[in-house]
Design an enzyme around this catalytic site. Structure first.
Site, PDB file in Angstrom:
ATOM      1  CB  SER A 175      -0.918   0.014   1.221  1.00  0.00           C
ATOM      2  OG  SER A 175      -1.644  -1.187   1.306  1.00  0.00           O
TER       3      SER A 175
HETATM    4  N1  SAH Z   1      -0.764  -4.774   3.851  1.00  0.00           N
HETATM    5  C1  SAH Z   1      -0.077  -5.212   2.660  1.00  0.00           C
HETATM    6  C2  SAH Z   1      -0.923  -4.911   1.441  1.00  0.00           C
HETATM    7  C3  SAH Z   1      -1.086  -6.129   0.640  1.00  0.00           C
HETATM    8  S1  SAH Z   1      -2.267  -6.004  -0.680  1.00  0.00           S
HETATM    9  C4  SAH Z   1       1.296  -4.575   2.580  1.00  0.00           C
HETATM   10  O1  SAH Z   1       1.550  -3.633   3.325  1.00  0.00           O
HETATM   11  O2  SAH Z   1       2.134  -5.061   1.823  1.00  0.00           O
HETATM   12  C5  SAH Z   1      -3.575  -7.018  -0.044  1.00  0.00           C
HETATM   13  C6  SAH Z   1      -3.234  -8.404   0.366  1.00  0.00           C
HETATM   14  O3  SAH Z   1      -4.449  -9.060   0.712  1.00  0.00           O
HETATM   15  C7  SAH Z   1      -2.569  -9.263  -0.696  1.00  0.00           C
HETATM   16  O4  SAH Z   1      -1.386  -9.773  -0.193  1.00  0.00           O
HETATM   17  C8  SAH Z   1      -3.597 -10.353  -0.959  1.00  0.00           C
HETATM   18  O5  SAH Z   1      -3.001 -11.591  -1.299  1.00  0.00           O
HETATM   19  C9  SAH Z   1      -4.330 -10.425   0.352  1.00  0.00           C
HETATM   20  N2  SAH Z   1      -5.675 -11.004   0.295  1.00  0.00           N
HETATM   21  C10 SAH Z   1      -6.594 -10.929  -0.698  1.00  0.00           C
HETATM   22  N3  SAH Z   1      -7.711 -11.582  -0.364  1.00  0.00           N
HETATM   23  C11 SAH Z   1      -7.504 -12.113   0.875  1.00  0.00           C
HETATM   24  C12 SAH Z   1      -8.283 -12.909   1.758  1.00  0.00           C
HETATM   25  N4  SAH Z   1      -9.524 -13.302   1.454  1.00  0.00           N
HETATM   26  N5  SAH Z   1      -7.737 -13.243   2.945  1.00  0.00           N
HETATM   27  C13 SAH Z   1      -6.481 -12.867   3.293  1.00  0.00           C
HETATM   28  N6  SAH Z   1      -5.693 -12.113   2.486  1.00  0.00           N
HETATM   29  C14 SAH Z   1      -6.191 -11.735   1.294  1.00  0.00           C
END
Ligand code: SAH
Length: 218
Positions: free
Chosen positions: A72
């Protein structure tokens, strides 16, 4: 390039542009909680991006991770952390571990973080990265975050970093009374919401428009 030119001074340069990021992107947009600002300064975002993105780690954008996911934008990480209203003793659930960057910021702000990631490769990467950085107050789980993590509930705050079509009932159920659920909700168009559980039931407020990758799974 710049890393080769600066050599051992590259780390000092990264720390310098991290401070600029806090002032120009985060404080300038209204994030004021001093603990959040200190955490954003302490956590090296460049430790969480892919190698080719290190020189861009403090820019005002989300950056690509493996598997089509993203880390993000720094401002959004700071904003969501501030909205979680953490003072230190809390236990926090994070959905969407991704790179582990938001996880590290939350681990600086609270006593413990439970984090759930759907994609095993990302979960393993984040676990190794956070262990390498010395975070001992984070527990990891691979699975569908829409279900939360019932065995560790209830939580003082829940931070979701992928966009849900609607607030998952399981997450509200795992929130302590008085707790905060910070979550992007929507499809193409998304709104960052804060849901709280008070004596008269759940309440929701809209914070701003955002753009997150979708919550995958069921
Ligand atoms: N907080 C992270 C942002 C990652 S983007 C950072 O700082 O890097 C969102 C993340 O949510 C991705 O890694 C994706 O794989 C995960 N995601 C998507 N659907 C999900 C679900 N149902 N349960 C858990 N994680 C999920």
């Amino acid at each position: 390039m710049i890393d080769k030119i600066l050599g051992p001074r590259y780390d000092a340069y990264l720390a310098f542009i991290r401070k600029a990021m806090i002032k120009d992107q985060i404080e300038a947009r209204g994030v004021r909680d001093p603990r959040v600002l200190a955490a954003m300064d302490k956590v090296c975002r460049h430790c969480f991006v892919t190698e080719d993105m290190v020189s861009r780690a403090y820019e005002d954008y989300p950056l690509p991770l493996h598997g089509g996911q993203t880390i993000s934008q720094p401002y959004i990480v700071a904003l969501m952390s501030e909205l979680a209203e953490l003072k230190g003793p809390e236990r926090v659930l994070e959905i969407g571990t991704g790179s582990g960057y938001q996880t590290a910021v939350l681990a600086e702000l609270a006593a413990g973080v439970c984090t759930v990631e759907l994609l095993p490769e990302l979960a393993a990467g984040a676990r190794a990265r956070l262990a390498g950085l010395g975070y001992a107050n984070v527990e990891f789980r691979t699975g569908d975050g829409a279900e939360g993590w019932a065995e560790r509930a209830p939580y003082d705050a829940i931070v979701v970093t992928c966009a849900a079509k609607a607030v998952p009932p399981a997450l509200l159920g795992q929130l302590k009374p008085g707790g905060r659920l910070v979550i992007p909700v929507g499809g193409e168009e998304q709104t960052l919401k804060v849901a709280t559980k008070g004596p008269e039931g759940a309440r929701e407020r809209d914070v701003c428009a955002v753009r997150f990758v979708p919550m995958l799974g069921k």
